[in-house]
Design a protein around this motif. Structure first.
Motif, PDB file in Angstrom:
ATOM      1  N   VAL A  24     -12.986  -8.855 -10.907  1.00  0.00           N
ATOM      2  CA  VAL A  24     -14.175  -8.441 -11.131  1.00  0.00           C
ATOM      3  C   VAL A  24     -15.223  -9.522 -10.640  1.00  0.00           C
ATOM      4  CG1 VAL A  24     -16.186  -7.279 -12.540  1.00  0.00           C
ATOM      5  CG2 VAL A  24     -13.647  -6.655 -12.722  1.00  0.00           C
ATOM      6  N   ALA A  25     -15.158 -10.717 -11.086  1.00  0.00           N
ATOM      7  CA  ALA A  25     -16.238 -11.696 -11.065  1.00  0.00           C
ATOM      8  C   ALA A  25     -15.400 -13.057 -10.624  1.00  0.00           C
ATOM      9  CB  ALA A  25     -16.996 -11.994 -12.155  1.00  0.00           C
ATOM     10  N   PRO A  26     -15.084 -13.081  -9.315  1.00  0.00           N
ATOM     11  CA  PRO A  26     -14.074 -14.128  -8.636  1.00  0.00           C
ATOM     12  C   PRO A  26     -15.002 -15.398  -8.556  1.00  0.00           C
ATOM     13  CG  PRO A  26     -14.628 -12.773  -6.845  1.00  0.00           C
ATOM     14  CD  PRO A  26     -15.174 -11.982  -7.907  1.00  0.00           C
ATOM     15  N   SER A  27     -14.339 -16.575  -8.527  1.00  0.00           N
ATOM     16  CA  SER A  27     -15.117 -17.923  -7.996  1.00  0.00           C
ATOM     17  C   SER A  27     -14.373 -18.329  -6.779  1.00  0.00           C
ATOM     18  CB  SER A  27     -14.967 -18.936  -9.176  1.00  0.00           C
ATOM     19  OG  SER A  27     -13.524 -19.026  -9.622  1.00  0.00           O
ATOM     20  N   GLU A  28     -14.713 -19.109  -6.066  1.00  0.00           N
ATOM     21  CA  GLU A  28     -14.226 -19.585  -4.677  1.00  0.00           C
ATOM     22  C   GLU A  28     -13.128 -20.418  -5.277  1.00  0.00           C
ATOM     23  OE1 GLU A  28     -15.579 -21.941  -0.504  1.00  0.00           O
ATOM     24  OE2 GLU A  28     -17.089 -21.530  -1.983  1.00  0.00           O
ATOM     25  N   LEU A  29     -12.142 -20.304  -4.295  1.00  0.00           N
ATOM     26  CA  LEU A  29     -10.732 -21.220  -4.523  1.00  0.00           C
ATOM     27  C   LEU A  29     -10.799 -21.757  -3.132  1.00  0.00           C
ATOM     28  CD1 LEU A  29      -8.627 -18.423  -5.804  1.00  0.00           C
ATOM     29  CD2 LEU A  29      -9.629 -19.889  -7.152  1.00  0.00           C
ATOM     30  N   ARG A  30     -10.050 -23.336  -3.620  1.00  0.00           N
ATOM     31  CA  ARG A  30      -9.727 -24.086  -2.332  1.00  0.00           C
ATOM     32  C   ARG A  30      -8.286 -24.511  -2.742  1.00  0.00           C
ATOM     33  NH1 ARG A  30     -14.037 -26.818   0.167  1.00  0.00           N
ATOM     34  NH2 ARG A  30     -15.738 -25.085   0.808  1.00  0.00           N
ATOM     35  N   ILE A  31      -7.265 -24.783  -1.891  1.00  0.00           N
ATOM     36  CA  ILE A  31      -6.198 -25.147  -1.862  1.00  0.00           C
ATOM     37  C   ILE A  31      -6.450 -26.822  -1.846  1.00  0.00           C
ATOM     38  CG2 ILE A  31      -3.939 -25.539  -1.353  1.00  0.00           C
ATOM     39  CD1 ILE A  31      -4.133 -22.656   0.186  1.00  0.00           C
ATOM     40  N   ALA A  32      -6.035 -27.282  -3.031  1.00  0.00           N
ATOM     41  CA  ALA A  32      -6.337 -28.928  -3.033  1.00  0.00           C
ATOM     42  C   ALA A  32      -5.948 -29.504  -1.599  1.00  0.00           C
ATOM     43  CB  ALA A  32      -5.504 -29.434  -4.064  1.00  0.00           C
ATOM     44  N   GLY A  33      -7.069 -30.324  -1.183  1.00  0.00           N
ATOM     45  CA  GLY A  33      -6.800 -31.299  -0.015  1.00  0.00           C
ATOM     46  C   GLY A  33      -6.822 -30.743   1.247  1.00  0.00           C
ATOM     47  N   VAL A  34      -6.560 -29.332   1.390  1.00  0.00           N
ATOM     48  CA  VAL A  34      -6.506 -28.924   2.805  1.00  0.00           C
ATOM     49  C   VAL A  34      -7.657 -29.049   3.921  1.00  0.00           C
ATOM     50  CG1 VAL A  34      -5.879 -26.758   4.115  1.00  0.00           C
ATOM     51  CG2 VAL A  34      -4.887 -27.129   2.029  1.00  0.00           C
ATOM     52  N   PRO A 227     -11.148  -9.221  -4.538  1.00  0.00           N
ATOM     53  CA  PRO A 227     -12.211 -10.466  -4.462  1.00  0.00           C
ATOM     54  C   PRO A 227     -11.815 -11.217  -3.078  1.00  0.00           C
ATOM     55  CG  PRO A 227     -10.580 -10.643  -6.088  1.00  0.00           C
ATOM     56  CD  PRO A 227     -10.549  -9.155  -5.720  1.00  0.00           C
ATOM     57  N   LEU A 228     -12.723 -11.684  -2.466  1.00  0.00           N
ATOM     58  CA  LEU A 228     -12.316 -12.437  -1.167  1.00  0.00           C
ATOM     59  C   LEU A 228     -11.414 -13.487  -1.342  1.00  0.00           C
ATOM     60  CD1 LEU A 228     -15.875 -12.453   0.814  1.00  0.00           C
ATOM     61  CD2 LEU A 228     -14.057 -10.742   0.740  1.00  0.00           C
ATOM     62  N   PRO A 229     -11.456 -14.314  -2.610  1.00  0.00           N
ATOM     63  CA  PRO A 229     -10.628 -15.622  -2.601  1.00  0.00           C
ATOM     64  C   PRO A 229      -9.084 -15.167  -2.707  1.00  0.00           C
ATOM     65  CG  PRO A 229     -12.416 -15.612  -4.070  1.00  0.00           C
ATOM     66  CD  PRO A 229     -12.720 -14.432  -3.572  1.00  0.00           C
ATOM     67  N   LYS A 230      -8.940 -13.889  -2.988  1.00  0.00           N
ATOM     68  CA  LYS A 230      -7.426 -13.525  -2.975  1.00  0.00           C
ATOM     69  C   LYS A 230      -6.917 -12.784  -1.768  1.00  0.00           C
ATOM     70  CE  LYS A 230      -5.626 -12.661  -7.238  1.00  0.00           C
ATOM     71  NZ  LYS A 230      -5.460 -11.983  -8.360  1.00  0.00           N
ATOM     72  N   ILE A 231      -7.643 -12.880  -0.702  1.00  0.00           N
ATOM     73  CA  ILE A 231      -7.333 -12.460   0.460  1.00  0.00           C
ATOM     74  C   ILE A 231      -6.509 -13.484   1.349  1.00  0.00           C
ATOM     75  CG2 ILE A 231      -7.725 -11.421   2.749  1.00  0.00           C
ATOM     76  CD1 ILE A 231      -9.835  -9.926   1.050  1.00  0.00           C
ATOM     77  N   LEU A 232      -5.087 -13.449   1.327  1.00  0.00           N
ATOM     78  CA  LEU A 232      -4.396 -14.538   2.638  1.00  0.00           C
ATOM     79  C   LEU A 232      -4.702 -14.338   3.856  1.00  0.00           C
ATOM     80  CD1 LEU A 232      -2.215 -16.673   3.081  1.00  0.00           C
ATOM     81  CD2 LEU A 232      -0.616 -14.962   2.487  1.00  0.00           C
ATOM     82  N   PHE A 233      -4.490 -12.828   4.292  1.00  0.00           N
ATOM     83  CA  PHE A 233      -4.510 -12.595   5.670  1.00  0.00           C
ATOM     84  C   PHE A 233      -5.184 -11.123   5.900  1.00  0.00           C
ATOM     85  CE2 PHE A 233      -1.953 -10.567   9.251  1.00  0.00           C
ATOM     86  CZ  PHE A 233      -2.594 -11.379  10.240  1.00  0.00           C
ATOM     87  N   ALA A 234      -5.959 -11.021   6.910  1.00  0.00           N
ATOM     88  CA  ALA A 234      -6.497  -9.933   7.476  1.00  0.00           C
ATOM     89  C   ALA A 234      -6.085  -9.695   9.010  1.00  0.00           C
ATOM     90  CB  ALA A 234      -7.956  -9.685   7.163  1.00  0.00           C
ATOM     91  N   ASN A 235      -5.472  -8.925   9.544  1.00  0.00           N
ATOM     92  CA  ASN A 235      -5.067  -8.959  11.091  1.00  0.00           C
ATOM     93  C   ASN A 235      -6.149  -8.964  11.864  1.00  0.00           C
ATOM     94  OD1 ASN A 235      -5.290  -6.245  10.975  1.00  0.00           O
ATOM     95  ND2 ASN A 235      -3.300  -5.938  10.796  1.00  0.00           N
ATOM     96  N   ALA A 236      -7.349  -8.445  11.264  1.00  0.00           N
ATOM     97  CA  ALA A 236      -8.702  -8.212  12.108  1.00  0.00           C
ATOM     98  C   ALA A 236      -9.227  -9.527  12.689  1.00  0.00           C
ATOM     99  CB  ALA A 236      -9.560  -7.484  11.604  1.00  0.00           C
ATOM    100  N   LEU A 237      -8.746 -10.630  11.847  1.00  0.00           N
ATOM    101  CA  LEU A 237      -9.492 -11.898  11.763  1.00  0.00           C
ATOM    102  C   LEU A 237      -8.535 -12.957  12.967  1.00  0.00           C
ATOM    103  CD1 LEU A 237     -10.289 -12.667   8.007  1.00  0.00           C
ATOM    104  CD2 LEU A 237     -11.501 -11.432  10.002  1.00  0.00           C
ATOM    105  N   LEU A 238      -7.651 -12.415  13.547  1.00  0.00           N
ATOM    106  CA  LEU A 238      -6.923 -13.103  14.491  1.00  0.00           C
ATOM    107  C   LEU A 238      -6.903 -12.100  15.703  1.00  0.00           C
ATOM    108  CD1 LEU A 238      -4.081 -15.042  12.689  1.00  0.00           C
ATOM    109  CD2 LEU A 238      -6.092 -15.896  13.070  1.00  0.00           C
ATOM    110  N   ALA A 239      -7.698 -12.795  16.820  1.00  0.00           N
ATOM    111  CA  ALA A 239      -7.595 -12.092  17.771  1.00  0.00           C
ATOM    112  C   ALA A 239      -6.677 -11.761  18.866  1.00  0.00           C
ATOM    113  CB  ALA A 239      -8.882 -12.273  18.793  1.00  0.00           C
TER     114      ALA A 239
END
Length: 265
Positions: A24-34, A227-239
């Motif tokens: 319901v109330a996500p915070s932004e996520l970053r994989i460490a160091g990437v 929540p956007l931070p839990k989306i790994l892949f959306a095929n519309a984002l790779l042309a």
């Protein structure tokens, strides 16, 4: 009961990531160091004006870092060229064919290692690490043929690219994306908690942005504000991705409040 949560690389306990409160109330996520270790990629992305330009920049960077050639991502393996199975696209295409495949296990293994969320299902329901289904998942995940060419590092960059694209080009200033999924009426993953319907999503699962597509994959359809931070892949984002008609989105697991959609007219 499912295998216990594990450690992760995103700075929040896995139990919180899997909770309804986070959904319901996500915070932004970053994989460490990437992002820090791949600053040139994000400098290139900063020059992109749309998804076509951004995905082209991403493809060029992946080619330079991992020796991946974009034309070969659309073809079958060749004994004379780089191994198709060692690219993140090979894993995504394997998932498209069968989410319980070895490629699917590697994707779930990446989620487990980065987010601490083990799978609850891989061909069969996984209730405990002593289950044969858990052993089958581990064997599929750790098959050496799918772990060459720094495949987890490729998936790290895919995740960070998708997060950048969602927040910069697709959903700037927003936190959620409406998704749909077809479910069976007897699904154990759909249950009521107090006054809310909750869907318990496997460590990685397919959703779609298209309601009509979801109608083809279950006896009823649920919608979720993902929540956007839990989306790994959306095929519309790779042309360059070959299969885009189903508007598929891969959502990282946990508990999500959902709405059961009325039957399509």
């Amino acid at each position: 009961m499912t295998p216990p949560f594990g450690p992760n690389l995103v700075g929040l306990p896995a139990a919180i990531l899997a909770s309804v409160d986070y959904a319901v109330a996500p915070s932004e996520l970053r994989i460490a160091g990437v992002r820090e270790m791949n600053a040139p990629l994000f400098e290139m992305l900063g020059l992109a004006g749309d998804i076509a330009e951004a995905s082209d920049a991403f493809a060029k960077y992946m080619t330079a870092i991992f020796g991946l050639e974009a034309p070969q991502w659309r073809e079958q393996p060749s004994a004379r060229g780089p191994s198709f199975r060692h690219s993140f696209v090979r894993l995504l295409l394997g998932w498209e064919h069968d989410s319980f495949s070895r490629e699917g296990a590697v994707l779930k293994g990446w989620v487990e290692s980065r987010f601490g969320l083990p799978p609850a299902h891989h061909g069969e329901r996984i209730s405990d690490v002593a289950d044969p289904s858990w052993r089958a998942y581990v064997e599929d995940n750790l098959g050496s043929a799918y772990h060459a060419n720094s495949i987890h590092a490729q998936l790290d960059l895919l995740y960070e690219y998708v997060q950048w694209a969602l927040r910069t080009l697709v959903r700037p200033g927003q936190t959620h994306l409406r998704l749909y999924r077809g479910v069976d009426r007897a699904s154990e993953q759909l249950f009521r908690r107090e006054s809310k319907m909750i869907l318990r999503v496997n460590s990685l699962s397919s959703f779609t942005t298209d309601r009509a597509t979801a109608d083809c994959f279950g006896s009823r359809v649920v919608s979720v504000q993902a929540p956007l931070p839990k989306i790994l892949f959306a095929n519309a984002l790779l042309a360059f991705f070959p299969f885009r008609a189903e508007r598929e989105v891969l959502l990282i697991g946990g508990d999500y409040p959902v709405t059961v959609e009325p039957p399509a007219p």
